[in-house]
Design an enzyme around this catalytic site. Structure first.
Site, PDB file in Angstrom:
ATOM      1  N   ALA A  13       9.245  22.937   0.637  1.00 42.29           N
ATOM      2  CA  ALA A  13      10.338  22.544  -0.267  1.00 42.29           C
ATOM      3  C   ALA A  13      11.733  22.722   0.345  1.00 42.29           C
ATOM      4  O   ALA A  13      12.735  22.731  -0.366  1.00 42.29           O
ATOM      5  CB  ALA A  13      10.230  23.327  -1.573  1.00 42.29           C
ATOM      6  N   TYR A 157      -3.433  10.819   9.825  1.00 41.31           N
ATOM      7  CA  TYR A 157      -2.649  11.004   8.596  1.00 41.31           C
ATOM      8  C   TYR A 157      -3.333  10.325   7.399  1.00 41.31           C
ATOM      9  O   TYR A 157      -3.490  10.933   6.332  1.00 41.31           O
ATOM     10  CB  TYR A 157      -1.248  10.430   8.814  1.00 41.31           C
ATOM     11  CG  TYR A 157      -0.297  10.607   7.659  1.00 41.31           C
ATOM     12  CD1 TYR A 157       0.339  11.823   7.424  1.00 41.31           C
ATOM     13  CD2 TYR A 157      -0.014   9.543   6.796  1.00 41.31           C
ATOM     14  CE1 TYR A 157       1.227  11.970   6.369  1.00 41.31           C
ATOM     15  CE2 TYR A 157       0.860   9.687   5.743  1.00 41.31           C
ATOM     16  CZ  TYR A 157       1.486  10.910   5.529  1.00 41.31           C
ATOM     17  OH  TYR A 157       2.359  11.058   4.468  1.00 41.31           O
ATOM     18  N   LYS A 161      -4.887  12.099   3.993  1.00 36.96           N
ATOM     19  CA  LYS A 161      -4.370  11.795   2.655  1.00 36.96           C
ATOM     20  C   LYS A 161      -5.442  11.179   1.760  1.00 36.96           C
ATOM     21  O   LYS A 161      -5.410  11.333   0.537  1.00 36.96           O
ATOM     22  CB  LYS A 161      -3.151  10.867   2.770  1.00 36.96           C
ATOM     23  CG  LYS A 161      -1.949  11.517   3.456  1.00 36.96           C
ATOM     24  CD  LYS A 161      -1.445  12.715   2.661  1.00 36.96           C
ATOM     25  CE  LYS A 161      -0.189  13.319   3.233  1.00 36.96           C
ATOM     26  NZ  LYS A 161       0.323  14.440   2.415  1.00 36.96           N
TER      27      LYS A 161
HETATM   28  P1  NAD Z   1       9.472  15.964   5.416  1.00 40.16           P
HETATM   29  O1  NAD Z   1       8.994  15.981   6.820  1.00 40.16           O
HETATM   30  O2  NAD Z   1      10.860  15.523   5.142  1.00 40.16           O
HETATM   31  O3  NAD Z   1       9.256  17.391   4.726  1.00 40.16           O
HETATM   32  C1  NAD Z   1       8.045  18.101   4.862  1.00 40.16           C
HETATM   33  C2  NAD Z   1       8.329  19.568   4.649  1.00 40.16           C
HETATM   34  O4  NAD Z   1       7.095  20.290   4.788  1.00 40.16           O
HETATM   35  C3  NAD Z   1       9.293  20.135   5.698  1.00 40.16           C
HETATM   36  O5  NAD Z   1      10.313  20.872   5.061  1.00 40.16           O
HETATM   37  C4  NAD Z   1       8.406  21.007   6.581  1.00 40.16           C
HETATM   38  O6  NAD Z   1       9.072  22.113   7.168  1.00 40.16           O
HETATM   39  C5  NAD Z   1       7.343  21.457   5.578  1.00 40.16           C
HETATM   40  N1  NAD Z   1       6.109  21.853   6.262  1.00 40.16           N
HETATM   41  C6  NAD Z   1       5.478  21.207   7.288  1.00 40.16           C
HETATM   42  N2  NAD Z   1       4.400  21.892   7.680  1.00 40.16           N
HETATM   43  C7  NAD Z   1       4.332  22.993   6.888  1.00 40.16           C
HETATM   44  C8  NAD Z   1       3.447  24.096   6.825  1.00 40.16           C
HETATM   45  N3  NAD Z   1       2.394  24.186   7.662  1.00 40.16           N
HETATM   46  N4  NAD Z   1       3.681  25.069   5.903  1.00 40.16           N
HETATM   47  C9  NAD Z   1       4.728  24.987   5.059  1.00 40.16           C
HETATM   48  N5  NAD Z   1       5.613  23.961   5.082  1.00 40.16           N
HETATM   49  C10 NAD Z   1       5.420  22.975   5.983  1.00 40.16           C
HETATM   50  O7  NAD Z   1       8.417  15.054   4.630  1.00 40.16           O
HETATM   51  P2  NAD Z   1       8.532  14.313   3.209  1.00 40.16           P
HETATM   52  O8  NAD Z   1       8.765  12.877   3.471  1.00 40.16           O
HETATM   53  O9  NAD Z   1       9.423  15.060   2.291  1.00 40.16           O
HETATM   54  O10 NAD Z   1       7.003  14.425   2.741  1.00 40.16           O
HETATM   55  C11 NAD Z   1       6.560  15.334   1.740  1.00 40.16           C
HETATM   56  C12 NAD Z   1       5.111  14.992   1.408  1.00 40.16           C
HETATM   57  O11 NAD Z   1       5.012  13.643   0.950  1.00 40.16           O
HETATM   58  C13 NAD Z   1       4.175  15.080   2.625  1.00 40.16           C
HETATM   59  O12 NAD Z   1       2.915  15.571   2.228  1.00 40.16           O
HETATM   60  C14 NAD Z   1       4.054  13.643   3.065  1.00 40.16           C
HETATM   61  O13 NAD Z   1       2.885  13.406   3.791  1.00 40.16           O
HETATM   62  C15 NAD Z   1       4.069  12.935   1.718  1.00 40.16           C
HETATM   63  N6  NAD Z   1       4.454  11.525   1.811  1.00 40.16           N
HETATM   64  C16 NAD Z   1       5.686  11.157   2.272  1.00 40.16           C
HETATM   65  C17 NAD Z   1       6.007   9.803   2.357  1.00 40.16           C
HETATM   66  C18 NAD Z   1       7.338   9.317   2.855  1.00 40.16           C
HETATM   67  O14 NAD Z   1       7.503   8.084   2.940  1.00 40.16           O
HETATM   68  N7  NAD Z   1       8.287  10.150   3.163  1.00 40.16           N
HETATM   69  C19 NAD Z   1       5.068   8.847   1.961  1.00 40.16           C
HETATM   70  C20 NAD Z   1       3.830   9.268   1.498  1.00 40.16           C
HETATM   71  C21 NAD Z   1       3.530  10.611   1.417  1.00 40.16           C
END
Ligand code: NAD
Length: 247
Positions: A13, A157, A161
């Site tokens: 977060a 990935y 998912k």
């Molecule tokens: P982001 O990379 O901006 O943020 C991810 C956060 O997770 C980061 O703050 C990171 O430090 C933290 N993190 C990573 N590994 C970790 C661990 N082992 N323990 C604790 N924290 C950890 O990514 P986002 O775009 O905000 O994505 C959030 C979620 O949504 C993810 O699961 C991602 O796969 C999913 N998602 C994102 C998108 C997109 O388009 N951005 C699309 C589909 C799904």
């Protein structure tokens, strides 16, 4: 249970979708928000915590790697000290290690499966017992559009998912009778650091294909998380938040 009495834990977060979800719950007036991050992202977690506290809601930072089972079990004790039972768990932390399959190495496969999938096992395993005791809980998992569409360069990935969607449905069936709902959100193409890594040409082509003609925002996904937390009759579903990109 009403949202005003709930403690929420959001993994990953410190930025992006996780930060938006943590803030959305704070704005909705929950009791406590626990902000998880990797130890290396402590400053980012501090910023989220401060933003939540500025809204008059209790917030604490809990740093650990959610892909680590033992660390998650230990962190659950810390979370209990700060907030009592975690009532709403948002399994948001996720990573990408993209490559065409023929060049994808074992480390890229293992790391993505560990952070995106095993973390959901780890955290659900650690926090479900408290929810079961209270006979109330919400688990919200972040899946992805590519779990359903596939995506070249994202075999690891998309597999992680898709597995999250399957795990969500199984847990939903196991705990539907105990006041606990388990749902997933499948975001499409959301404007965060994760999508900033996409090369410009692929990025432009992707946006052109989105029926609503824009990328999603982290707040679009946060709205969906809040909706699922408020719903007691929706479980085992995957809520697509993608501007019509995958219908
Ligand atoms: P982001 O990379 O901006 O943020 C991810 C956060 O997770 C980061 O703050 C990171 O430090 C933290 N993190 C990573 N590994 C970790 C661990 N082992 N323990 C604790 N924290 C950890 O990514 P986002 O775009 O905000 O994505 C959030 C979620 O949504 C993810 O699961 C991602 O796969 C999913 N998602 C994102 C998108 C997109 O388009 N951005 C699309 C589909 C799904």
């Amino acid at each position: 249970m009403e949202l005003k009495d709930a403690a929420v834990l959001v993994t990953g977060a410190g930025r992006g979708i996780g930060k938006a979800i943590a803030l959305a719950f704070a704005k909705a007036g929950v009791k406590t928000v626990l902000v998880n991050e990797l130890p290396s992202e402590s400053n980012a977690a501090d910023e989220t915590v401060l933003a939540i506290q500025n809204l008059g809601v209790l917030a604490e930072k809990v740093l650990w790697d959610v892909s680590d089972f033992k660390a998650t079990a230990e962190a659950a004790d810390t979370c209990k000290l700060w907030a009592g039972t975690v009532d709403i768990l948002v399994n948001n932390a996720g990573i990408t290690r993209d490559n065409i399959f023929i060049r994808m190495n074992e480390d890229a496969w293992d790391k993505v499966l560990d952070v995106n999938l095993k973390s959901v096992f780890n955290c659900s395993r650690a926090f479900l017992p408290g929810m079961l005791k209270n006979r109330w809980g919400r688990i919200i998992n972040l899946s992805s559009i590519v779990a359903f569409s596939g995506n070249p360069g994202q075999a690891n990935y998309s597999a992680s998912k898709a597995a999250v969607a399957g795990l969500t449905k199984s847990l939903a069936l196991e705990y539907a009778g105990k006041g606990i709902t388990v749902n997933a959100i499948a975001p499409g193409f959301i404007d965060t650091d994760m999508t900033k890594k996409i090369p410009e040409k692929i990025f432009n082509d992707l946006v052109a294909k989105i029926p609503v003609k824009r990328m999603g925002t982290a707040d679009d996904v946060a709205d969906a998380a809040l909706f699922l937390a408020k719903s007691s009759y929706i479980t085992g579903t995957v809520l697509h938040v993608n501007g019509g990109l995958y219908l």
